[in-house]
Each structure stands twice: as C-alpha cells, then as structure tokens.
Write a protein that holds these residues in place. Structure first.
Motif, short mmCIF file in Angstrom:
data_model
loop_
_atom_site.label_atom_id
_atom_site.label_comp_id
_atom_site.label_asym_id
_atom_site.label_seq_id
_atom_site.Cartn_x
_atom_site.Cartn_y
_atom_site.Cartn_z
N LEU A 190 0.83 -1.22 0.00
CA LEU A 190 0.00 0.00 0.00
C LEU A 190 0.85 1.26 0.00
CD1 LEU A 190 -3.04 -0.68 2.38
CD2 LEU A 190 -2.81 -1.07 -0.08
N TYR A 236 1.31 3.14 -3.27
CA TYR A 236 0.16 3.76 -3.96
C TYR A 236 -0.24 5.10 -3.37
CZ TYR A 236 0.30 -0.33 -6.70
OH TYR A 236 0.76 -1.28 -7.57
N LEU A 267 -2.36 6.43 -1.33
CA LEU A 267 -3.77 6.79 -1.51
C LEU A 267 -4.18 7.75 -0.40
CD1 LEU A 267 -5.05 3.18 -2.22
CD2 LEU A 267 -4.88 5.03 -3.90
N HIS A 320 -4.04 8.33 -8.93
CA HIS A 320 -3.72 7.29 -7.93
C HIS A 320 -4.82 6.23 -7.89
CE1 HIS A 320 -5.44 10.77 -5.56
NE2 HIS A 320 -6.33 9.84 -5.34
N THR A 321 -6.07 6.63 -8.11
CA THR A 321 -7.16 5.65 -8.10
C THR A 321 -7.06 4.72 -9.30
OG1 THR A 321 -8.52 7.43 -7.20
CG2 THR A 321 -9.66 5.40 -7.79
N TRP A 338 -4.26 2.25 -8.80
CA TRP A 338 -4.64 1.25 -7.80
C TRP A 338 -5.63 0.26 -8.42
CZ3 TRP A 338 -3.24 -1.44 -4.02
CH2 TRP A 338 -4.10 -1.92 -3.04
N SER A 339 -6.59 0.78 -9.15
CA SER A 339 -7.59 -0.08 -9.81
C SER A 339 -6.93 -1.03 -10.80
CB SER A 339 -8.63 0.80 -10.51
OG SER A 339 -9.43 0.01 -11.35
N LYS A 373 -3.87 -2.15 -10.85
CA LYS A 373 -3.08 -3.17 -10.15
C LYS A 373 -4.00 -4.26 -9.58
CE LYS A 373 0.51 -3.95 -9.54
NZ LYS A 373 1.28 -5.04 -10.20
N ILE A 374 -5.03 -3.85 -8.87
CA ILE A 374 -5.91 -4.83 -8.20
C ILE A 374 -6.70 -5.65 -9.23
CG2 ILE A 374 -7.95 -4.95 -6.66
CD1 ILE A 374 -5.13 -4.62 -5.30
N ALA A 428 -7.86 1.80 1.43
CA ALA A 428 -7.48 1.20 0.13
C ALA A 428 -8.58 0.29 -0.40
CB ALA A 428 -6.17 0.43 0.29
N TYR A 479 -11.55 2.42 -1.83
CA TYR A 479 -11.31 3.11 -3.10
C TYR A 479 -11.94 2.41 -4.30
CZ TYR A 479 -8.32 7.20 -2.60
OH TYR A 479 -7.87 8.46 -2.36
#
Ligand SMILES: Cc1cc2nc3c(=O)[nH]c(=O)nc-3n(C[C@H](O)[C@H](O)[C@H](O)COP(=O)(O)O)c2cc1C
Length: 186
Positions: free
Chosen positions: A42, A45, A47, A66-67, A70-71, A73-74, A98, A101
């Motif tokens: 985390l 990222y 966030l 950043h969102t 993160w999106s 990656k996940i 996290a 988000y």
C-alpha cells in the motif's frame, strides 16, 4: 494462464513489520500451491483518505491518477491475501481506505485474511472477513494469526529471523492455502 494471487501489505508505518510477515506468507503459500504470487505494498500507492473522487467507487468512474493506478493493479489478480496488523481491535485505516477506493475489482474473488499483532490480531481478522464478505469477496475460513511480540524483535523493532519466529504459523498458512485452492475448484 496460472492464477495470480496478490499479497497485500496493509501497514504503511515507517517502522512496520508487515513487509516481513508478507514475505514469509508468500514463501509458504508459494511452496504449497500452483499459483503465482505478487506482493502489493500500500505504501507504493500513496492513496489519500478517500476524498478526491466525486463518484462512489462502485460506479468505477475514476478521475484521479492514484485511483486509476490502484484499480489497474488490483484488477490484475484472481485472488488476494490481506496481511493485516491489528490496531486497537481492528484493521488499520490504511487498509480500509485502500479497500474502499474500489469495488468491482474486488468482488467475487477468493481471499485469505492473515492477521498479525502482539496477540495475533483475531479481532482485525474478524472485522476484515466481515467487510470483505459484505463486498462480495469470498474469504476462506482459516485466518492465520501471527504473533509479532516484542520477544521476537531486534533492537530496531524488526522481527529477528522470521523463518524461525513464524515457523509455528506455517501449518495454518498451509491450511488457508489449501482452502484457497479448494475455493477455485468449486
Ligand atoms: C496504533 C496501534 C495499535 C495497536 N493495537 C493493537 C491491538 O489492538 N492488539 C494487538 O495485539 N496489538 C496491537 N498493536 C501492536 C501491533 O499489532 C504490532 O505492533 C504490529 O507489529 C503492528 O504492525 P506494523 O508494525 O506492521 O504496523 C498496536 C500497534 C499500533 C501501532
């Protein structure tokens, strides 16, 4: 294509030990399953507290860099292992933030909750199982609870020889891994 499991380091404290716990969990899970494992930290990222997205995450209509990072990656993973400390009887704010988000990215995927703390972190694990189930993830039953007590630390507060310190938790991590394998074949 071999399934990808992301192991999420949930603590972002400067003097954390979450990275050590996650590395140990990765070694054990890798040795006892056919999947690919990747550590997701985390800290990488950055966030901010969920405050700069105008839409609710479930719409997946993101505006911030950043969102989106993160999106992306996940979205890559088929499954998640949350490695979470316990802070005052629950999960750290960094992890809840996290998770909050995103929404669709997590939904429907099998997960493993691994807690760690002075007393193992079972309250955090229970809260996280509730949150993730509520969001449509599928947490396996076994929640390894790893002891990170002061007697396992060196002067810098790091875990002294994690392979030895965490050995007594290997079996529960292997059991959770087996449950993860089973949940993919259901
Ligand atoms: C803010 C805070 C609250 C804590 N609360 C608990 C707790 O409720 N139960 C527990 O067993 N340990 C608790 N601890 C001890 C942590 O679980 C332990 O220090 C752990 O290593 C923290 O993870 P980290 O170093 O990766 O951030 C707490 C530590 C912090 C920093």
């Amino acid at each position: 294509m071999t399934k990808l499991v992301q192991i999420i380091i949930s603590s972002v404290r400067t003097s954390r030990v979450g990275d050590q716990v996650a590395a140990y969990v990765k070694n054990v899970m890798q040795a006892s399953s056919p999947y690919r494992f990747e550590i997701v930290d985390l800290k990488d990222y950055q966030l901010p507290l969920l405050s700069d997205e105008p839409n609710i995450p479930a719409y997946k209509n993101y505006t911030q860099k950043h969102t989106i990072a993160w999106s992306e990656k996940i979205s890559q993973a088929d499954s998640y292992v949350f490695v979470t400390p316990e802070y005052n009887g629950s999960i750290p704010a960094s992890l809840k933030n996290a998770i909050d988000y995103l929404y669709q990215e997590w939904a429907g995927k099998p997960t493993v909750v691994v807690s760690y703390a002075n007393k193992g972190g079972s309250f955090a694990a229970e809260h996280l199982k509730f949150i993730t189930s509520r969001m449509g993830m599928k947490p396996v039953n076994t929640t390894p609870a790893i002891l990170t007590t002061p007697d396992r630390r060196d002067e810098q507060n790091r875990i002294l020889n994690p392979e030895v310190a965490f050995e007594s938790h290997r079996e529960s991590i292997e059991k959770a891994t087996q449950e993860l394998v089973n949940s993919f074949s259901q």
